[in-house]
Design a protein around this motif. Structure first.
Motif, PDB file in Angstrom:
ATOM      1  N   ALA A  54      -9.097   6.209  -0.647  1.00 25.86           N
ATOM      2  CA  ALA A  54      -9.797   4.979  -1.027  1.00 25.86           C
ATOM      3  C   ALA A  54      -8.864   3.993  -1.720  1.00 25.86           C
ATOM      4  O   ALA A  54      -8.945   2.785  -1.487  1.00 25.86           O
ATOM      5  CB  ALA A  54     -10.973   5.318  -1.948  1.00 25.86           C
ATOM      6  N   SER A  55      -7.957   4.512  -2.548  1.00 19.83           N
ATOM      7  CA  SER A  55      -7.104   3.625  -3.347  1.00 19.83           C
ATOM      8  C   SER A  55      -6.169   2.768  -2.492  1.00 19.83           C
ATOM      9  O   SER A  55      -5.713   1.722  -2.938  1.00 19.83           O
ATOM     10  CB  SER A  55      -6.282   4.435  -4.349  1.00 19.83           C
ATOM     11  N   ASN A  56      -5.857   3.243  -1.275  1.00 19.16           N
ATOM     12  CA  ASN A  56      -4.936   2.487  -0.429  1.00 19.16           C
ATOM     13  C   ASN A  56      -5.597   2.013   0.867  1.00 19.16           C
ATOM     14  O   ASN A  56      -4.919   1.637   1.814  1.00 19.16           O
ATOM     15  CB  ASN A  56      -3.697   3.321  -0.101  1.00 19.16           C
ATOM     16  N   GLY A  57      -6.922   2.081   0.906  1.00 18.23           N
ATOM     17  CA  GLY A  57      -7.633   1.618   2.087  1.00 18.23           C
ATOM     18  C   GLY A  57      -7.354   2.449   3.329  1.00 18.23           C
ATOM     19  O   GLY A  57      -7.315   1.934   4.439  1.00 18.23           O
TER      20      GLY A  57
ATOM     21  N   TYR B 269     -10.228  -1.664  -3.667  1.00 21.12           N
ATOM     22  CA  TYR B 269      -9.877  -0.287  -3.290  1.00 21.12           C
ATOM     23  C   TYR B 269      -9.652   0.575  -4.527  1.00 21.12           C
ATOM     24  O   TYR B 269     -10.054   1.731  -4.592  1.00 21.12           O
ATOM     25  CB  TYR B 269      -8.595  -0.269  -2.450  1.00 21.12           C
TER      26      TYR B 269
ATOM     27  N   MET C 246      -7.714   9.313  -3.225  1.00 23.41           N
ATOM     28  CA  MET C 246      -6.385   8.808  -2.856  1.00 23.41           C
ATOM     29  C   MET C 246      -6.475   7.885  -1.638  1.00 23.41           C
ATOM     30  O   MET C 246      -5.864   6.817  -1.615  1.00 23.41           O
ATOM     31  CB  MET C 246      -5.438   9.978  -2.558  1.00 23.41           C
TER      32      MET C 246
ATOM     33  N   GLY D 147      -1.429   9.065   3.876  1.00 21.63           N
ATOM     34  CA  GLY D 147      -1.262   7.708   4.428  1.00 21.63           C
ATOM     35  C   GLY D 147      -0.407   7.661   5.669  1.00 21.63           C
ATOM     36  O   GLY D 147       0.013   6.579   6.075  1.00 21.63           O
TER      37      GLY D 147
ATOM     38  N   ALA E 248       0.876  -1.177   0.000  1.00 24.39           N
ATOM     39  CA  ALA E 248       0.000   0.000   0.000  1.00 24.39           C
ATOM     40  C   ALA E 248       0.909   1.222   0.000  1.00 24.39           C
ATOM     41  O   ALA E 248       1.236   1.764   1.044  1.00 24.39           O
ATOM     42  CB  ALA E 248      -0.931  -0.003   1.203  1.00 24.39           C
ATOM     43  N   PRO E 249       1.358   1.657  -1.190  1.00 25.47           N
ATOM     44  CA  PRO E 249       2.434   2.649  -1.283  1.00 25.47           C
ATOM     45  C   PRO E 249       2.182   3.952  -0.526  1.00 25.47           C
ATOM     46  O   PRO E 249       3.114   4.511   0.040  1.00 25.47           O
ATOM     47  CB  PRO E 249       2.577   2.901  -2.786  1.00 25.47           C
ATOM     48  N   LEU E 250       0.935   4.431  -0.513  1.00 27.48           N
ATOM     49  CA  LEU E 250       0.692   5.717   0.147  1.00 27.48           C
ATOM     50  C   LEU E 250       0.902   5.638   1.660  1.00 27.48           C
ATOM     51  O   LEU E 250       1.106   6.649   2.317  1.00 27.48           O
ATOM     52  CB  LEU E 250      -0.714   6.236  -0.152  1.00 27.48           C
ATOM     53  N   ARG E 251       0.836   4.420   2.199  1.00 27.08           N
ATOM     54  CA  ARG E 251       1.083   4.250   3.637  1.00 27.08           C
ATOM     55  C   ARG E 251       2.571   4.128   3.923  1.00 27.08           C
ATOM     56  O   ARG E 251       2.997   4.118   5.061  1.00 27.08           O
ATOM     57  CB  ARG E 251       0.380   2.996   4.148  1.00 27.08           C
TER      58      ARG E 251
ATOM     59  N   ALA F 170      -3.249  -3.208  -0.270  1.00 25.61           N
ATOM     60  CA  ALA F 170      -4.361  -2.578  -0.975  1.00 25.61           C
ATOM     61  C   ALA F 170      -4.908  -3.563  -2.003  1.00 25.61           C
ATOM     62  O   ALA F 170      -4.157  -4.149  -2.765  1.00 25.61           O
ATOM     63  CB  ALA F 170      -3.882  -1.307  -1.669  1.00 25.61           C
TER      64      ALA F 170
ATOM     65  N   ALA G 256     -11.639   3.868  -5.755  1.00 25.68           N
ATOM     66  CA  ALA G 256     -10.963   5.139  -6.053  1.00 25.68           C
ATOM     67  C   ALA G 256     -11.367   5.651  -7.430  1.00 25.68           C
ATOM     68  O   ALA G 256     -11.669   6.842  -7.603  1.00 25.68           O
ATOM     69  CB  ALA G 256      -9.447   4.953  -5.975  1.00 25.68           C
TER      70      ALA G 256
END
Lengths: 310, 271
Positions: free
Chosen positions: A99-102, B23, A97, A144, A70-73, B19, B27
């Motif tokens: 949403a894309s990484n949970g 997800y 953004m 994140g 999960a790159p944003l985290r 992810a 998005a």
């Protein structure tokens, strides 16, 4: 932690980044400094997996960026071009953004407040000033709560208050133990923000050291001595094996501090008109350092002149 | 300087939660509905698709009922959907090229480094929206158009080929949106992508019909707009076109080939 090994990027035969090695450590602000076109943004895009390296590798926390679950985290980035759809509101931009990484939606409100955009969160990003866009980009980088933060030219377009804010934010993030990597072409800005400096010029690393070491090594200091009997003074100093250079009526002395020079010359009964420690600025140091990377051009110009004279 | 390493208090020590594809779809769903162009395009699609069908049936009902030389009313009941294709094309292209135009594609790929996943999520979202909107619009057009056809005594019941043309319209628009999206990824520019797909579907697709002989007939049948379009009408205007499901199969195969090329380049090129 970010680690680059032999990182190289070539665009249509032109080398933008030339086999660089560096490590960005956590817990401090690392400045990535270089003139425009030195390869800073290309390097940052390679860190984020947006540009594929021609050769070499770059890893974030021990793995390739693309391998992150999960790159944003793991790593938050502010990219140079705003990279935001002008028709979408700040809140919606952060919502997708997250949403894309949970990432929980509650985080959107938190980062909007953190960057001071909560009152304009519903406005379309296209209406934002350059500074507001930068703040939204920083909010996106922090969505994140990542341990690694990469900021490409974060102070661009910010007013003085905003610049101070970015400076203290970078400091705070580093103090929290995060890896903070900030690029800039402004030496003066880096001097105020960074603990550690990586200087890049023409795609190569020119310096990689702490700010203090960088100053000591590249920002040369000397003692300016002015005296009516300057020839006698020069003779005394040279006798002591000090490095003395004459510039008009002044002498530039390296190798001894101002007080000792005063004592030395006083003991010989020589009168002084000026005795000053001159420390060149970080800006000068940067110019000196990057001048080397354009040395080739300077030489070529000299040769042309020499040829014309013949 | 002090080189004491602070205990990283906010650095995750445990691996972060992976992810999932869901997800990414969520998005892309948020992205689609948070720009105005989507709402405009959907509104235009419904108005053109259902409105023009109703209008054309109203204008032609008497002629269709009384002239033995006239076309089949089955060619008219989804007439508006031909024009609604333009909206599907624009929507498909914009989901991609608006990101390249604004530079947001870099944010997208930074958030989701797997480019294939981004492609798939966009395709899922835009295709399901257009399937639903396309089918409902075709039904709305049927209700409006059939009212006038009924009045002239040539109404059609919602079964067989007529029913198939309803969800067929949804399927064709969904496929066309994926096709357009793919062209968007290939050329990365709104005007260029829209022009290419419109030219291919409306101009070239109709011009090849003029080529004489079997070669011209087959070329016309295989053009993506012609092959995919036959499922969207109970009776196509052009009797030479492929059968509804065979045509859709060709269109899907052509789209799949284009998708493969786009995915290959998407992974190879820098964002």
């Amino acid at each position: 932690m970010i680690r680059a090994q032999g990182l190289t990027k070539t665009f249509a035969g032109k080398t933008a980044v030339n086999g660089i090695d560096f490590t960005v450590e956590p817990g401090r602000v690392t400045g990535f400094l270089g003139p425009n076109g030195a390869g800073k943004s290309t390097t940052m895009r390679m860190i984020l997996g947006l540009d594929a390296p021609t050769s070499g590798t770059v890893s974030v926390r021990g793995h390739r960026y693309a391998a992150s679950p999960a790159p944003l985290r793991e790593i938050g980035a502010l990219l140079e071009a705003h990279a935001i759809h002008p028709g979408r509101s700040a809140r919606d931009h952060l919502r997708w953004m997250a949403a894309s990484n949970g990432i929980p939606t509650t985080r959107v409100g938190e980062v909007l407040e953190l960057v001071g955009l909560d009152s304009v969160a519903g406005q379309r990003a296209g209406r934002f000033s350059l500074g507001m866009g930068q703040r939204l980009g920083i909010a996106a980088a922090l969505i994140g709560d990542p341990p690694v933060v990469v900021l490409d030219e974060p102070v661009n377009g910010l007013d003085p208050e905003g610049i101070r804010w970015v400076r203290s934010l970078a400091r705070q993030l580093a103090d929290e133990g995060r890896t903070v990597f900030v690029s800039s072409h402004l030496m003066s800005e880096m001097a105020l923000m960074a603990d550690h400096l990586i200087v890049i010029g023409r795609g190569m690393i020119l310096a990689d050291s702490s700010l203090q070491t960088f100053m000591a090594e590249h920002a040369a200091s000397y003692v300016r001595v002015k005296a009516p009997r300057s020839t006698a003074v020069e003779a005394v100093l040279v006798d002591q094996h000090l490095e003395v250079k004459r510039h008009g009526d002044e002498l530039r002395v390296q190798g001894l501090d101002a007080a000792s020079i005063g004592d030395l010359l006083g003991a010989k009964g020589l009168v002084l008109h000026e005795l000053t420690l001159v420390r060149s600025s970080l800006e000068d140091a940067f110019m000196t350092l990057t001048a080397d990377s354009v040395e080739y051009h300077a030489k070529a110009a000299d040769e042309i002149k020499a040829g014309a004279r013949r | 300087m002090t080189t004491t390493t602070l205990e990283p208090k906010l650095v995750q020590t445990s691996p972060v939660e992976r992810a999932t594809f869901t997800y990414v779809v969520r998005a892309e769903w948020i992205k689609l509905w948070t720009v105005r162009s989507t709402w405009w395009t959907v509104a235009a699609l419904v108005v053109l698709g259902a409105g023009l069908t109703t209008l054309v049936c109203w204008g032609n009902a008497d002629w269709l009922a009384n002239d033995p030389e006239a076309d089949s009313p089955g060619s008219f009941i989804t007439w508006g959907m031909m024009i609604a294709q333009v909206c599907a094309i624009v929507m498909g292209v914009l989901t991609v090229t608006s990101e390249y135009g604004s530079g947001m594609i870099r944010t997208t790929f930074a958030a989701v480094p797997s480019r294939g996943r981004v492609f798939a999520a966009k395709a899922v979202v835009v295709a399901s929206v257009l399937f639903v909107v396309g089918t409902l619009t075709a039904l709305l057009g049927y209700v409006g158009g059939n009212f006038f056809l009924n009045r002239a005594g040539i109404g059609m019941s919602l079964e067989g080929d007529v029913l198939r043309a309803m969800y067929g319209s949804g399927l064709f628009l969904a496929g066309l949106a994926i096709f357009s999206m793919t062209v968007g990824f290939l050329v990365r520019h709104t005007a260029a992508a829209v022009s290419i797909v419109l030219a291919l579907v409306f101009v070239i697709g109709n011009m090849v019909i003029l080529i004489p002989g079997d070669f011209g007939v087959w070329l016309a049948r295989l053009m993506p707009g012609n092959a995919g379009g036959s499922i969207a009408a109970p009776v196509p205007f052009n009797p030479d076109l492929l059968d509804a499901w065979a045509g859709l199969g060709i269109f899907v195969a052509e789209t799949a080939a284009l998708v493969m090329l786009a995915l290959y380049l998407l992974r190879k090129r820098d964002a």
